[in-house]
Structure formats: C-alpha cells, structure tokens
Design a protein around this motif. Structure first.
Motif, PDB file in Angstrom:
ATOM      1  N   SER A   1      13.969  34.344  75.290  1.00 18.43           N
ATOM      2  CA  SER A   1      15.257  34.984  75.607  1.00 18.43           C
ATOM      3  C   SER A   1      15.939  35.497  74.345  1.00 18.43           C
ATOM      4  O   SER A   1      16.504  36.595  74.334  1.00 18.43           O
ATOM      5  CB  SER A   1      16.173  33.990  76.332  1.00 18.43           C
ATOM      6  OG  SER A   1      15.649  33.645  77.590  1.00 18.43           O
ATOM      7  N   GLY A   2      15.895  34.686  73.282  1.00 19.05           N
ATOM      8  CA  GLY A   2      16.457  35.133  72.011  1.00 19.05           C
ATOM      9  C   GLY A   2      15.731  36.347  71.472  1.00 19.05           C
ATOM     10  O   GLY A   2      16.344  37.263  70.896  1.00 19.05           O
ATOM     11  N   HIS A   3      14.425  36.369  71.660  1.00 21.16           N
ATOM     12  CA  HIS A   3      13.630  37.528  71.232  1.00 21.16           C
ATOM     13  C   HIS A   3      14.048  38.781  71.994  1.00 21.16           C
ATOM     14  O   HIS A   3      14.234  39.851  71.400  1.00 21.16           O
ATOM     15  CB  HIS A   3      12.153  37.218  71.465  1.00 21.16           C
ATOM     16  CG  HIS A   3      11.255  38.403  71.310  1.00 21.16           C
ATOM     17  ND1 HIS A   3      11.043  39.030  70.102  1.00 21.16           N
ATOM     18  CD2 HIS A   3      10.499  39.069  72.227  1.00 21.16           C
ATOM     19  CE1 HIS A   3      10.208  40.035  70.270  1.00 21.16           C
ATOM     20  NE2 HIS A   3       9.867  40.089  71.547  1.00 21.16           N
TER      21      HIS A   3
ATOM     22  N   PHE B   1      13.547  36.235  66.994  1.00 20.00           N
ATOM     23  CA  PHE B   1      14.767  37.037  67.084  1.00 20.00           C
ATOM     24  C   PHE B   1      14.715  38.202  66.093  1.00 20.00           C
ATOM     25  O   PHE B   1      15.014  39.351  66.441  1.00 20.00           O
ATOM     26  CB  PHE B   1      15.988  36.160  66.793  1.00 20.00           C
ATOM     27  CG  PHE B   1      17.284  36.918  66.754  1.00 20.00           C
ATOM     28  CD1 PHE B   1      17.866  37.386  67.914  1.00 20.00           C
ATOM     29  CD2 PHE B   1      17.918  37.173  65.539  1.00 20.00           C
ATOM     30  CE1 PHE B   1      19.064  38.102  67.877  1.00 20.00           C
ATOM     31  CE2 PHE B   1      19.110  37.876  65.488  1.00 20.00           C
ATOM     32  CZ  PHE B   1      19.689  38.340  66.663  1.00 20.00           C
ATOM     33  N   VAL B   2      14.299  37.917  64.869  1.00 21.36           N
ATOM     34  CA  VAL B   2      14.180  38.968  63.853  1.00 21.36           C
ATOM     35  C   VAL B   2      13.114  39.985  64.260  1.00 21.36           C
ATOM     36  O   VAL B   2      13.254  41.190  64.041  1.00 21.36           O
ATOM     37  CB  VAL B   2      13.858  38.350  62.476  1.00 21.36           C
ATOM     38  CG1 VAL B   2      13.581  39.443  61.439  1.00 21.36           C
ATOM     39  CG2 VAL B   2      15.008  37.469  62.009  1.00 21.36           C
ATOM     40  N   LEU B   3      12.041  39.501  64.882  1.00 19.13           N
ATOM     41  CA  LEU B   3      10.997  40.407  65.374  1.00 19.13           C
ATOM     42  C   LEU B   3      11.572  41.383  66.398  1.00 19.13           C
ATOM     43  O   LEU B   3      11.243  42.577  66.380  1.00 19.13           O
ATOM     44  CB  LEU B   3       9.871  39.590  66.003  1.00 19.13           C
ATOM     45  CG  LEU B   3       8.684  40.369  66.571  1.00 19.13           C
ATOM     46  CD1 LEU B   3       7.933  41.096  65.465  1.00 19.13           C
ATOM     47  CD2 LEU B   3       7.745  39.446  67.333  1.00 19.13           C
ATOM     48  N   GLY B   4      12.431  40.898  67.282  1.00 14.40           N
ATOM     49  CA  GLY B   4      13.076  41.778  68.249  1.00 14.40           C
ATOM     50  C   GLY B   4      13.941  42.828  67.578  1.00 14.40           C
ATOM     51  O   GLY B   4      13.935  44.006  67.975  1.00 14.40           O
ATOM     52  N   LEU B   5      14.674  42.426  66.538  1.00 10.56           N
ATOM     53  CA  LEU B   5      15.487  43.391  65.791  1.00 10.56           C
ATOM     54  C   LEU B   5      14.616  44.464  65.144  1.00 10.56           C
ATOM     55  O   LEU B   5      14.950  45.658  65.149  1.00 10.56           O
ATOM     56  CB  LEU B   5      16.296  42.670  64.712  1.00 10.56           C
ATOM     57  CG  LEU B   5      17.421  41.731  65.164  1.00 10.56           C
ATOM     58  CD1 LEU B   5      18.056  41.069  63.943  1.00 10.56           C
ATOM     59  CD2 LEU B   5      18.481  42.490  65.960  1.00 10.56           C
ATOM     60  N   GLY B   6      13.475  44.044  64.558  1.00 10.34           N
ATOM     61  CA  GLY B   6      12.572  44.993  63.919  1.00 10.34           C
ATOM     62  C   GLY B   6      12.000  45.982  64.915  1.00 10.34           C
ATOM     63  O   GLY B   6      11.889  47.187  64.640  1.00 10.34           O
ATOM     64  N   TRP B   7      11.629  45.473  66.091  1.00 16.74           N
ATOM     65  CA  TRP B   7      11.125  46.361  67.141  1.00 16.74           C
ATOM     66  C   TRP B   7      12.185  47.383  67.536  1.00 16.74           C
ATOM     67  O   TRP B   7      11.891  48.573  67.690  1.00 16.74           O
ATOM     68  CB  TRP B   7      10.735  45.530  68.355  1.00 16.74           C
ATOM     69  CG  TRP B   7      10.297  46.338  69.534  1.00 16.74           C
ATOM     70  CD1 TRP B   7       9.040  46.799  69.799  1.00 16.74           C
ATOM     71  CD2 TRP B   7      11.128  46.797  70.621  1.00 16.74           C
ATOM     72  NE1 TRP B   7       9.033  47.507  70.980  1.00 16.74           N
ATOM     73  CE2 TRP B   7      10.299  47.518  71.504  1.00 16.74           C
ATOM     74  CE3 TRP B   7      12.471  46.654  70.927  1.00 16.74           C
ATOM     75  CZ2 TRP B   7      10.784  48.093  72.678  1.00 16.74           C
ATOM     76  CZ3 TRP B   7      12.958  47.232  72.090  1.00 16.74           C
ATOM     77  CH2 TRP B   7      12.127  47.941  72.949  1.00 16.74           C
TER      78      TRP B   7
ATOM     79  N   ALA C   1      12.004  30.346  66.486  1.00 21.97           N
ATOM     80  CA  ALA C   1      13.008  31.089  67.257  1.00 21.97           C
ATOM     81  C   ALA C   1      13.668  32.161  66.405  1.00 21.97           C
ATOM     82  O   ALA C   1      13.877  33.294  66.858  1.00 21.97           O
ATOM     83  CB  ALA C   1      14.055  30.120  67.806  1.00 21.97           C
ATOM     84  N   LEU C   2      13.981  31.819  65.159  1.00 24.07           N
ATOM     85  CA  LEU C   2      14.586  32.798  64.257  1.00 24.07           C
ATOM     86  C   LEU C   2      13.617  33.945  63.997  1.00 24.07           C
ATOM     87  O   LEU C   2      14.008  35.116  63.997  1.00 24.07           O
ATOM     88  CB  LEU C   2      14.990  32.126  62.948  1.00 24.07           C
ATOM     89  CG  LEU C   2      15.595  33.039  61.870  1.00 24.07           C
ATOM     90  CD1 LEU C   2      16.861  33.712  62.386  1.00 24.07           C
ATOM     91  CD2 LEU C   2      15.883  32.246  60.593  1.00 24.07           C
TER      92      LEU C   2
END
Length: 425
Positions: free
Chosen positions: A287-289, A342-348, A338-339
C-alpha cells in the motif's frame, strides 16, 4: 462550448477563448474514468492469483494470473495506437474498456466451468482494460500547452490512486454478492469489474466530446493552412521516435522505470515472507508503494514543467537506485524494505510522468498517438519479461541480487540522459 462531431473537426476549430474550458472538461472526464478504470482493475487483481490457484489446483500456476493481466496491455498497445491515430482517443478508450469488460466476463466463465485456459484468456482481456488507463494520460496532454503537459499527465495518473485504494477493499463484498448465483466468491470481483469497465466506456463515449486528439490536430492544421497531410501510420510514429534523441530517451525512461518497479515490487512479498512478515504487514508495504506511485504524481508533473523533463528523469534514476539499495540491503528490517518500496514508487512516478511528457514534446502532432502506443507496448513487454525473470533471479540468487540487477537497468537510461543533455547544451 457545444459538442462538435469528430467528423466536423476538419472543417472548424474551437475558438481560442473556448480552449481553457475544453481542457478542463477533458481533464474532468479523464479523471473520472481513471477512477473507474483503476477501481475495476484493482478489484479484479486483488484476487486474480487466488482465483487462478483455485481453478488450476496448484500454487505453481497461480503466478500466470499476473503474467496474463500484463500481457493484455502489451498485446493491445499497438492496435490501440493505430485505432486512435485513425479515429481519435474516444474510439480507442471505449474499445479498451469494453475489451476489459469482456475479458472479465470470460474470466468469470472460466471460473464457473473450472477451465484454467479459459480463465487465462479472460485475464488477458481483463488486463486490456488497463490499456485505457495508460492511454488516458496521453489524452490529457493532447490539448495542453507545452509548459503544462506534465501536470496534465500527472493529474490523470494521480486519479488512479482512488480506484487502486478502493478496489481491494470491495473485493470481499463483490465476492459475497455472487455466491447465490453459482459463481465462486473469488470470481465476484471480476463481475463487478466488468460492470465498472462498461460504465467507464459509457462515460468516455458520451462525454469525451469533441475528441481531444482530433481537436488538437484540427488546431495544428489551422495554424498551417495548406500544409500537405502528414503520415499518421504506426511506421511513421516509430520512425519519429527513432529519429529523435529526446524521444528515444523518453521511451527508455518509461520502459526502464516500469521494468525496475515491476521486477522489485513483484518479488518483495516473497522476500518479506521469507523474513517472517505476515500478510497484513506485506499488504501495508505494498500500500505504501502504491501511494508512492500515484499520490505524489502531481508533484512530479509540477517539477517536470518547472525544472524540465530531463531533470526529473535524473531524479527518477536517483530514486530508483536508492530504492534498490534500501530494499536490496534490508534483510530482516521490514521498515527499511517498506521505505525502499515507497521510494521505488516515487521513482516510477517521476519516470512515467517526465518520460511521457518528453515523448509528447519530441514527436510531431501527426505521429504522437503511434509513438505513444509504441511507448506503452515497449513498457509493458519489458515489464512482463522483467517480472518473469525476477522470479528466476530470486530463486537462483536472492532478493538482494535482483535489486542490484534492477539498478543496473538504469545505466542505459542515465547514458542517454547525459548524451541528450550534452547535445541540448
């Protein structure tokens, strides 16, 4: 402004004063359908693997459910681009949503008759519904001025957050609603998804008028009267990408960002389970991702318009590399994993928004739809291969090496970005 039939767009264009209202209307319709489409996709995907396991009778084949849903957008990308090039965005979006509804129905039929091959065919069609959500981001940019395109794209991407969050939460009531009809509860979400896709198709068919792509072409033709018609074929779109360094950079950015994200994300639940995480914790991490992927896309759009596409492409590369480092070295630290996700989602998000805007900027109007379809085809095909390879890498080497390989995928993207920046200066 009154609706204008698409067939009449070649004979007249919207008045300049009407463009802001038309842009707002297009954004509103696309945001509404993104929410519906995201809801339909997330509702079905929530239990796709479980349904595949029930029908096939083995966990070993359950992973084919996600492969089938990814195959749908890849197979439809180029035919959808050809249709949009010829008939406009509305025709393509309606077709994609209706194919998604048909696929969901076939998946339900496969579950009822206990046919795994039929279920997979249905899941491929169901995945085609996400083609509409992907194509909608480009439709949002058709009528926007160059310095606002990234923000328009990002708002449509952001709208997916609502459906993606709500979808898994209604999977249970969707399942309960069909048990009295002789349909397995795990197939219930696909019944609901089919209905949602039909509603989305109806909204596009009725309200996305005039067609934004055809209107943009009419405006471009009005600015250059007497210009001979340009080639709008798929081949011309591919040639336009091949001949433009910024377009090639955009294509690689979107493909690499998506492939790295899918590869790492798909294997993270396995890594978390290996280190003792429960289903609830795994759900929170994913969910965080997803929040990182969609919730901050307007920020990425604003940065792309203010700082430039290449700057945000560099940000995407840095964020994905950092995510791979965090996740790949997390080990039993669930918080660090988890962090990293989340950062991976931002990069995407940074890569998708900036790459999509740069591609639209770099290709002539006549070839944009074809080039954008090529981008979605390459993105989904690469991600499908990456998702399959990720399982093999984790089985043979582990989750840490998978993240290292995903980080290495960034090298050609960084090289093209540096080369493009050097040429631009």
């Amino acid at each position: 402004m009154p609706d204008t039939p698409d067939s009449e767009l070649s004979y007249g264009t919207p008045a300049p004063g009407a463009l802001p209202a038309l842009r707002r209307r297009v954004r509103a319709v696309l945001i509404a359908t993104q929410i519906l489409g995201g809801l339909g996709i997330a509702t079905g995907v929530a239990l796709a693997a479980v349904l595949a396991k029930e029908v096939s009778g083995t966990e070993a084949l359950s992973g084919l459910a996600s492969t089938a849903t990814v195959a749908g957008p890849a197979l439809l990308a180029m035919p959808l681009a050809a249709l949009m090039s010829a008939r406009g965005r509305r025709a393509g979006l309606v077709l994609a949503y209706l194919l998604g509804a048909l696929g969901a129905g076939v998946a339900v039929l496969g579950a009822v008759v206990d046919s795994f091959p039929l279920l997979l065919v249905g899941l491929v069609g169901f995945g085609a519904g996400s083609s509409a959500n992907l194509a909608a981001r480009f439709a949002a940019a058709d009528l926007e001025e160059a310095d606002r395109r990234a923000r328009a794209i990002s708002m449509v991407v952001w709208a997916t957050t609502i459906g993606a969050v709500l979808g898994p939460n209604i999977a249970a009531p969707a399942g309960e609603s069909v048990t009295g009809l002789g349909i397995p509860a795990t197939a219930g979400p696909f019944v609901w998804a089919a209905g949602v896709f039909v509603i989305a198709a109806a909204v596009v068919a009725l309200l996305l008028r005039p067609d934004p792509l055809l209107t943009a072409r009419a405006l471009a033709d009005a600015e250059a009267p007497g210009r001979p018609p340009e080639n709008r074929s798929l081949r011309a779109g591919m040639r336009a990408v091949r001949e433009s360094a910024p377009a090639r950079l955009a294509l690689v950015t979107v493909a690499v960002s998506h492939t790295a994200m899918v590869s790492i994300m798909s294997m993270t639940p396995v890594a978390l389970d290996h280190h003792g995480a429960g289903i609830q914790l795994i759900g929170l991490v994913i969910s965080g991702h997803i929040a990182g992927m969609y919730a901050f896309s307007p920020v990425m759009g604003w940065l792309s318009d203010r700082l430039g596409r290449r700057a945000v492409i560099g940000l995407a590369a840095g964020l994905i590399a950092l995510a791979a480092l965090l996740a790949g070295t997390a080990g039993p630290s669930h918080g660090q994993t988890a962090l990293g996700l989340f950062v991976l989602g931002l990069g995407w998000s940074a890569g998708l928004v900036s790459g999509s805007a740069l591609l639209t900027d770099s290709v002539p109007q006549a070839q944009r739809a074809a080039a954008q379809g090529l981008s979605d085809f390459v993105m989904n095909t690469a991600a499908g291969v990456g998702g399959l390879a990720a399982g093999l890498v984790v089985a043979q080497a582990g989750y840490g090496p998978l993240n290292a390989i995903a980080a290495c995928l960034l090298l050609p993207m960084a090289a093209l970005a540096l080369r493009s920046t050097t040429r631009a200066t």
